[in-house]
Design an enzyme around this catalytic site. Sequence first.
Site, mmCIF file in Angstrom:
data_model
loop_
_atom_site.group_PDB
_atom_site.id
_atom_site.type_symbol
_atom_site.label_atom_id
_atom_site.label_comp_id
_atom_site.label_asym_id
_atom_site.label_seq_id
_atom_site.Cartn_x
_atom_site.Cartn_y
_atom_site.Cartn_z
ATOM 1 C CG ASP A 192 -0.266 -0.396 2.509
ATOM 2 O OD1 ASP A 192 0.984 -0.346 2.570
ATOM 3 O OD2 ASP A 192 -0.957 -0.750 3.462
ATOM 4 C CD GLU B 290 -8.473 0.872 8.023
ATOM 5 O OE1 GLU B 290 -8.245 -0.121 8.746
ATOM 6 O OE2 GLU B 290 -7.931 1.981 8.208
ATOM 7 C CG ASN C 275 -8.572 -1.528 12.220
ATOM 8 O OD1 ASN C 275 -7.604 -2.156 11.784
ATOM 9 N ND2 ASN C 275 -9.062 -0.467 11.603
ATOM 10 C CG HIS D 227 -5.614 -2.305 9.002
ATOM 11 N ND1 HIS D 227 -5.640 -0.931 9.069
ATOM 12 C CD2 HIS D 227 -4.349 -2.651 9.349
ATOM 13 C CE1 HIS D 227 -4.451 -0.483 9.415
ATOM 14 N NE2 HIS D 227 -3.645 -1.499 9.597
HETATM 15 P P1 PGA Z 1 2.343 -1.544 12.675
HETATM 16 O O1 PGA Z 1 1.148 -1.549 11.660
HETATM 17 O O2 PGA Z 1 3.312 -2.575 12.206
HETATM 18 O O3 PGA Z 1 2.903 -0.171 12.615
HETATM 19 O O4 PGA Z 1 1.772 -1.885 14.014
HETATM 20 C C1 PGA Z 1 0.637 -2.751 11.216
HETATM 21 C C2 PGA Z 1 -0.526 -2.484 10.304
HETATM 22 O O5 PGA Z 1 -1.196 -1.446 10.487
HETATM 23 O O6 PGA Z 1 -0.784 -3.309 9.419
#
Ligand code: PGA
Length: 243
Positions: free
Chosen positions: A67, A142, A135, A137
Amino acid sequence: MKIIRVKDYDELSRVAADIMIEAVKENPEITLGLATGGSPVQMYKNLVEDHKENGTSYKGVKSYNLDEYIGLPQTHEQTYYTFMHNNLFDHIDIDEKNVHLPDGSVVDVKAEADRYEAMLKDTVIDLQLLGIGTNGHIGFNEPGSSFEGLTDVVSLTPETIEANARYFEGNEDLVPTEAISMGVGSIMNAKKVLLIASGANKAEAIKWMLEGEISEELPASALRNHDDVIVVVDEDAASLLTK
Ligand code: PGA
């Protein structure tokens, strides 16, 4: 699904790096799906160290990132383009022409998402690295994202904006509200998936992903329908698991 429980972030980063390094050694022309965020930072450091000390080569490796934010110039310090170059690409021998990320700085972001998905259709990701959001995702898919979804323009939820504000001077107003993200369906096409999760703030998402209902309300639960997934979790992220 293979679940590897480790003590802490350091051990998680070691174990995940070993899986990646073995995969690259086994297939020097491997296609990797790569992720950004806090979770893989130490793992990337380990890959760089291994490249420097043991000479593991990425010359034939291709990479596709999950992404990218929309609306930041590509070289902005918080784009995933910059993250990947700072944390990995600039320190290994990967060929820049084999590196792929969506470009969120273009005017027609929908066309860019379609271009990226068309590229993915022509390739097979051998090993897809994933983090997981608090959450649930994966990528920027999301809660509520379709399990069949392909690369698209997506909106970030308030929870994700809050989680990512730490990279934008703690100011939620500076966090982009949209991104281009591979869809859950694009991710599920990978031959193998490696998901890493560290810290107590991931415990609920991990519990739901592994023990809860498979539901589009928790995008990561789609991975239970994939037949080759390794999940590496540290003690804190695994702290709510009962099985
Ligand atoms: P993070 O994010 O590794 O910064 O915790 C993971 C994600 O949002 O997929």
